[in-house]
Design a protein around this motif. Structure first.
Motif, mmCIF file in Angstrom:
data_model
loop_
_atom_site.group_PDB
_atom_site.id
_atom_site.type_symbol
_atom_site.label_atom_id
_atom_site.label_comp_id
_atom_site.label_asym_id
_atom_site.label_seq_id
_atom_site.Cartn_x
_atom_site.Cartn_y
_atom_site.Cartn_z
ATOM 1 N N LEU A 103 21.491 43.924 42.662
ATOM 2 C CA LEU A 103 21.185 45.255 43.194
ATOM 3 C C LEU A 103 21.295 46.257 42.050
ATOM 4 N N HIS A 116 33.127 51.328 50.807
ATOM 5 C CA HIS A 116 32.546 50.251 51.618
ATOM 6 C C HIS A 116 33.016 48.892 51.078
ATOM 7 N N ASP A 118 31.527 44.880 50.277
ATOM 8 C CA ASP A 118 30.306 44.075 50.135
ATOM 9 C C ASP A 118 30.505 42.857 51.028
ATOM 10 N N PHE A 139 35.150 55.536 39.740
ATOM 11 C CA PHE A 139 35.022 54.421 40.684
ATOM 12 C C PHE A 139 36.309 54.352 41.483
ATOM 13 N N LEU A 155 34.597 54.226 34.908
ATOM 14 C CA LEU A 155 33.764 53.148 34.378
ATOM 15 C C LEU A 155 32.744 53.767 33.437
ATOM 16 N N HIS A 172 35.465 49.777 48.080
ATOM 17 C CA HIS A 172 35.188 50.431 46.802
ATOM 18 C C HIS A 172 34.052 51.423 46.977
ATOM 19 N N VAL A 174 31.925 55.061 44.729
ATOM 20 C CA VAL A 174 31.793 55.900 43.540
ATOM 21 C C VAL A 174 31.928 57.357 43.980
ATOM 22 N N ASN A 192 24.037 51.176 37.865
ATOM 23 C CA ASN A 192 24.985 50.097 38.133
ATOM 24 C C ASN A 192 24.217 48.863 38.569
ATOM 25 N N THR A 194 24.691 45.154 40.193
ATOM 26 C CA THR A 194 25.651 44.338 40.941
ATOM 27 C C THR A 194 25.064 42.964 41.167
ATOM 28 N N ARG A 196 25.167 39.122 42.445
ATOM 29 C CA ARG A 196 25.837 38.419 43.543
ATOM 30 C C ARG A 196 25.179 37.081 43.875
HETATM 31 C C1 SIN Z 1 28.061 49.296 44.749
HETATM 32 O O1 SIN Z 1 29.146 49.094 45.277
HETATM 33 O O2 SIN Z 1 26.986 48.883 45.230
HETATM 34 C C2 SIN Z 1 27.948 50.087 43.481
HETATM 35 C C3 SIN Z 1 29.227 50.244 42.735
HETATM 36 C C4 SIN Z 1 29.016 51.033 41.474
HETATM 37 O O3 SIN Z 1 28.066 51.816 41.393
HETATM 38 O O4 SIN Z 1 29.818 50.888 40.532
#
Ligand code: SIN
Ligand code: MN
Length: 201
Positions: A103, A116, A118, A139, A155, A172, A174, A192, A194, A196
């Motif tokens: 993502l 939120h 994941d 963050f 970050l 977590h 932002v 960012n 991500t 997964r």
């Molecule tokens: C996310 O949780 O999808 C993004 C986290 C971030 O932007 O560091």
């Protein structure tokens, strides 16, 4: 305070690797443009813009959160993950299966992301590996319950975060980005990435 399995690797990507990643992402955006995602039910636009690369992409709209193989606006398959993202997964995930999704979140000066978890993946044994590019952000990381205490960390461009073990389901988000703190992205802002695993191997 933050749960076990939350790891920050400061400067995981050096400046040259950050520039190479930015260039690889230009190719991704040419085929899978950033778009404005919408919240489930309300359809309210999020402040970040999103895209994805890899076989599966995380999307959200009025119908809810899900992974799908195609871009919601173009209908085209997501572009392949740049090799550097596969390398980051290999180096940081400690997990045998290949990653299936990256993502991409773009934060302009006023963008943020609420707290939120994941949890749209089938396999929580696989960690979430995240890379930051561009402006520094604040963050926020908490525990596995929304009511757990949280702390905030900065970050910066090139930093990696791993959410594994108990922290795989840590809340977590932002709080904000700090405009003008990086020269990596000519237009400013923060990206960012991500990475997964979505399905069980
Ligand atoms: C996310 O949780 O999808 C993004 C986290 C971030 O932007 O560091
Ligand atoms: Mn997340």
């Amino acid at each position: 305070m933050a749960v076990d399995g939350f790891r920050i690797v400061p400067g995981y990507l050096d400046r040259a690797a950050q520039s190479a990643m930015r260039e690889a992402l230009q190719d991704v955006f040419a085929r899978a443009p950033l778009y404005t995602p919408r919240m489930p039910n309300t359809g309210r636009p999020m402040s970040v813009r999103m895209s994805n690369c890899g076989p599966l992409g995380w999307v959200t709209d009025e119908r809810g959160y899900r992974y799908q193989a195609t871009h919601p606006e173009t209908g085209e398959p997501w572009p392949a993950m740049p090799q550097a993202l596969l390398d980051a997964w290999r180096a940081l995930a400690g997990y045998d299966g290949a990653p299936e999704s990256c993502l991409i979140n773009f934060y302009g000066p006023d963008a943020k992301m609420g707290l939120h978890q994941d949890r749209d993946e089938q396999d929580f044994d696989a960690p979430v590996v995240s890379l930051s590019l561009g402006d520094t952000c604040l963050f926020r990381i908490g525990g596995t319950k929304r009511s757990d205490p949280t702390r905030s960390v900065r970050l910066a461009s090139g930093d990696a975060v791993v959410l594994g073990g108990a922290a795989r389901l840590a809340f977590h988000g932002v709080d904000r980005i700090m405009p003008g703190t990086s020269t990596l992205l000519p237009e400013g802002g923060r990206i960012n990435l991500t990475v997964r695993r979505v399905t069980r191997p």
